[in-house]
Write an enzyme that holds these catalytic residues in place. Structure first.
Site, PDB file in Angstrom:
ATOM      1  N   ILE A  14     -41.354 -28.072  29.373  1.00 43.29           N
ATOM      2  CA  ILE A  14     -41.991 -28.380  28.087  1.00 43.29           C
ATOM      3  C   ILE A  14     -40.934 -28.670  27.029  1.00 43.29           C
ATOM      4  CG2 ILE A  14     -43.501 -27.505  26.282  1.00 43.29           C
ATOM      5  CD1 ILE A  14     -44.915 -28.208  28.870  1.00 43.29           C
ATOM      6  N   ALA A  15     -39.841 -27.918  27.048  1.00 50.29           N
ATOM      7  CA  ALA A  15     -38.754 -28.191  26.109  1.00 50.29           C
ATOM      8  C   ALA A  15     -38.191 -29.589  26.333  1.00 50.29           C
ATOM      9  CB  ALA A  15     -37.654 -27.148  26.252  1.00 50.29           C
ATOM     10  N   SER A  36     -32.749 -17.878  28.641  1.00 51.03           N
ATOM     11  CA  SER A  36     -32.501 -16.507  29.098  1.00 51.03           C
ATOM     12  C   SER A  36     -31.227 -16.417  29.926  1.00 51.03           C
ATOM     13  CB  SER A  36     -33.698 -15.995  29.900  1.00 51.03           C
ATOM     14  OG  SER A  36     -33.968 -16.852  31.002  1.00 51.03           O
ATOM     15  N   ARG A  37     -30.804 -17.542  30.504  1.00 49.50           N
ATOM     16  CA  ARG A  37     -29.533 -17.601  31.247  1.00 49.50           C
ATOM     17  C   ARG A  37     -28.647 -18.662  30.616  1.00 49.50           C
ATOM     18  NH1 ARG A  37     -29.953 -17.068  37.509  1.00 49.50           N
ATOM     19  NH2 ARG A  37     -28.439 -18.738  37.247  1.00 49.50           N
ATOM     20  N   HIS A  77     -43.432 -15.445  22.180  1.00 49.17           N
ATOM     21  CA  HIS A  77     -43.687 -16.315  21.039  1.00 49.17           C
ATOM     22  C   HIS A  77     -43.764 -15.545  19.726  1.00 49.17           C
ATOM     23  CE1 HIS A  77     -45.657 -19.682  23.697  1.00 49.17           C
ATOM     24  NE2 HIS A  77     -44.397 -19.443  23.991  1.00 49.17           N
ATOM     25  N   LYS A  95     -48.022 -23.678  22.495  1.00 53.85           N
ATOM     26  CA  LYS A  95     -49.256 -22.932  22.662  1.00 53.85           C
ATOM     27  C   LYS A  95     -49.134 -22.022  23.887  1.00 53.85           C
ATOM     28  CE  LYS A  95     -50.262 -25.157  26.419  1.00 53.85           C
ATOM     29  NZ  LYS A  95     -50.241 -24.400  27.698  1.00 53.85           N
ATOM     30  N   ASP A 176     -53.103 -20.832  29.277  1.00 52.02           N
ATOM     31  CA  ASP A 176     -52.290 -21.994  29.614  1.00 52.02           C
ATOM     32  C   ASP A 176     -53.034 -23.306  29.411  1.00 52.02           C
ATOM     33  OD1 ASP A 176     -49.603 -22.739  30.748  1.00 52.02           O
ATOM     34  OD2 ASP A 176     -50.891 -23.824  32.138  1.00 52.02           O
TER      35      ASP A 176
END
Length: 341
Positions: A14-15, A36-37, A77, A95, A176
Site C-alpha cells: 500500500i505504501a 519495522s525492519r 494507526h 484505512k 480490511d
C-alpha cells in the site's frame, strides 16, 4: 508551488501505491521512510529514490517533516497518527483509521487541538467514477434507490502471524474490505442507517474471515454487503432504483460499470406468476450505456490532490474525507461487530 516534506511509515504494497501516485502529483517530496525492519526500509528507499530511511519510527517522527503517511498494520494507526500530529505533522492514515470508533474520536480531537490535518485513506470516495455516480444519483437517473448489494472477496494465504489473520493487529474482512462497502453505501444512502444487522464466520485465528451485514435506512432502502478474505469471487456492486440500476465492476477500484434505464413506459408487459397468484411487472423500453472513468495513475492521486489543497488552504480536514463522515463509518463498524457471537 509550496511543497510538503513527506515521511512514510510502513514499507509494504500500500505504501508503494502511495509513492507511485505521489510521483505524479505536485506538492509532495518524499524524504523519509520507516519500517519495522531497517533492511526493509532501506530496500524501499532505494527502490523509490527516497534519501533517508530508518527501522525506528520514533526517529522518523523526530524529523522536520510536514506530512506523514501511515501504512502500518491496523493496530498501530492510533498510536502513530496521534504522535505524528502532536509532533506538528499533518497525517494521512490508511484505512481503517483506527480499530475502534472511540479511538477515531480521540484522533479527531487531537487534530482539532493541534491544528494538524487528519484524513483516513478511503481513496475510493474521490475517484472520478464516484464523482459521476453522485451526479447520476442527484439527477435521479435511476429514480429512488431501494437497495444496494456489494460483494468484496479475495483469498489470502492463511498465516496467523500476518495482519489479515491476527486479532491483535486488527485483522479480518470487515476492517480490511468491508469498510469499502460501508463507504459505498454511505455515498448512495448516507451514513445514518436506522438499524444494522450482521453475522460472521470466524476462522482458526479468531478473525472474521467472512462477514455479512445489512444496513437499513429510514426510507426503507437496504444495503446488503458481504466480504471475505478466504474466498475468491467477483468484486461487484449493484445500486437498484425505481427507474434503473447501476452495476459497478470491481467497485473497490471503480473504473468501469454500466447504467441500465428501464424507460419511461410504465405500461409494462405482465407475466403470470401462478404459483404466487400475483402478476410480475417487467418495465420495457429504456436502454443501457457503459460508464468508464479510468484512473490517471492508480487511483490514489485524487485523494493526494484534495489533501494537498486542503492543507495549503489551512484546513484540518477536506470535503469527502471529512471527520464527521469518518467517525460515522467507524461507528457503523462498531455496530456491525457488536452483533457477532
Amino acid at each position: 508551488m509550496k511543497v510538503l516534506r513527506v515521511g512514510i511509515i510502513g514499507a509494504g504494497a500500500i505504501a508503494q501505491k502511495f509513492v507511485d501516485a505521489a510521483a505524479g502529483v505536485d506538492g509532495y517530496i518524499l524524504e523519509w521512510v520507516s519500517a519495522s525492519r531497517e533492511d526493509t526500509a532501506a530496500a524501499f528507499a532505494k527502490r523509490n529514490g527516497i534519501p533517508r530511511y530508518t527501522g525506528n519510527t520514533e526517529e522518523l517522527l523526530a524529523q522536520e517533516l510536514d506530512f506523514v503517511y501511515i501504512a502500518t498494520p491496523n493496530h498501530l494507526h492510533f498510536e502513530f497518527a496521534g504522535k505524528a500530529m502532536r509532533s506538528g505533522k499533518h497525517v494521512l492514515c490508511e484505512k481503517p483509521l483506527t480499530v475502534f470508533a472511540s479511538e477515531t474520536e480521540k484522533l479527531i480531537a487531537v487534530s482539532r487541538q493541534t491544528g494538524r490535518f487528519l484524513a483516513e485513506g478511503l481513496w475510493t470516495r474521490l475517484l472520478p467514477f464516484y464523482d459521476n455516480l453522485r451526479r447520476l444519483l442527484e439527477e435521479k437517473r435511476i429514480g429512488e434507490v431501494h437497495a444496494i448489494t456489494a460483494d468484496y472477496f479475495f483469498t489470502a494465504v492463511f498465516d496467523p502471524a500476518t495482519r489479515l489473520f491476527s486479532p491483535e493487529m486488527g485483522g479480518g474482512a470487515l476492517l480490511d474490505i468491508g469498510i469499502y462497502e460501508i463507504v459505498l453505501s454511505g455515498m448512495v444512502l448516507g451514513l445514518d442507517p436506522v438499524s444494522v444487522s450482521s453475522t460472521c464466520h470466524r476462522g482458526r485465528s479468531g478473525v472474521d474471515e467472512i462477514t455479512c451485514f445489512t444496513l437499513r435506512y429510514e426510507s426503507g432502502a437496504l444495503a446488503n454487503c458481504i466480504c471475505s478474505i478466504t474466498t475468491s469471487a467477483p468484486q461487484r456492486a449493484v445500486i437498484m432504483g425505481t427507474k434503473g440500476r447501476i452495476e459497478i465492476e470491481d467497485f473497490g477500484r471503480a473504473e468501469h460499470g454500466r447504467l441500465f434505464l428501464y424507460g419511461e413506459n410504465q405500461d409494462s408487459r405482465a407475466a403470470d406468476n401462478k404459483r404466487a397468484g400475483t402478476r410480475l411487472s417487467i418495465p420495457t423500453g429504456g436502454g443501457t450505456c457503459g460508464l468508464h472513468f479510468p484512473h490517471r495513475i492508480n487511483g490514489f492521486e485524487y485523494q493526494l490532490e484534495a489533501i494537498r489543497d486542503a492543507i495549503f488552504a489551512g484546513k484540518t480536514e477536506c470535503g469527502l474525507l471529512n471527520h464527521a463522515d469518518t467517525l460515522k463509518v467507524h461507528r457503523i463498524i462498531d455496530a456491525v461487530r457488536a452483533q457477532w457471537q
